[in-house]
Motif scaffolding. Sequence first.
Motif: not given
Length: 374
Positions: A59-60, A227-236
């Motif tokens: 994630g970013g 792969v787990a992609v996170l976005e703003r604290g959530r699992l995207a």
Amino acid sequence: MATAIRAFAPAGPSVIGAAGAPAGPLLRLAGVTKRFGATLALDALSLDVAPGEFLALLGGSGSGKSTLLRIIAGFEAADAGRLLLQGRDIAPLPPHARPVSMVFQSYALFPHLSVFDNVAYGLRRDGVAKPEIAQRVAEALAMVGLTGFEGRRPAQLSGGQRQRVALVRSLVKRPPLLLLDEPLGALDASLRERTGFELRALQRATGAGFVMVTHDQAEALALADRVAVLERGRLAQIGPPRALYDRPATRYVAEFLGAANILEGRLGPDGAVDCAAGCRLRLAVPPGRGPGEAISVALRPERIRLVAGAPPAENGIAARLKDLAYRGDGWMAVVALPDGTEWRVALPSEAAPPAPGEALSLAWAPEALAPLAD
């Protein structure tokens, strides 16, 4: 590595079902929430890690991946949620009491200790007998090709060798779960790929579960089982690397995992999409989408091909070459569509590259189009 990697099994209690297979996930995170003042770092995040799985958190900046790793390790406390390791709630336990080990980007080796003493440090703190320490350290160093380096100090090692010492120092205690915080970040480009594959081989040999935080998309896709992609604290999105790359669920995932051209349009009564850029798309429309509804799809640059003559009426478009860059394994072209939109198109290295300003006909298969949820 100088020698073949040899296996040893991770220690610690296991949850075994009647058939002899693990009865549940190695690690279960349920509704984990963390705030830093007014900032919500993790928003009721839930995920499982299977026994022996290599999971990459991607994630970013500010996505929450490092915060999540620190919560698993015990360096941060969650505000809400549960952390279960092999079915046991580890949230109340301090870091040193958790059956996990962690490898840092900086390696965190003791500069005044030898390689042997660095690797043996945790075993000595746990009160392991000297003969067993000697045997386990020797086995661990042999696994990563560092037999004969026992007496050296960290300053006498290369970056790749220091990284191996840090890894086996964590694995010599045989934890069921190893946490890795940017483990390859301190290595130069020439070492990253080779060491990454060595890391994966080491994970397979030990059987431990690995959870790795990285900002490198290619590294995550190459090494991880999922792969787990996170976005703003959530699992995207979470899934196998190829599934995430080929079928991203959202615009964020599509654009974060490599290059993606985003096509927007509206569904027609015949199920085709009239693209705003001037093309007509034919694809498998997701259930629940109806005529007139806006839809976005992702199209990877390498799924686009050049065709002779006019582009097809569906899944094709005319373009003009704007710029071209050679990337070793091929060319990356920037093309302009009739409405001025720019796309990226990957061209094979053996092809004669088009000239800037040249008119092109582009086409792609229906399965190359990945519908997005947003």
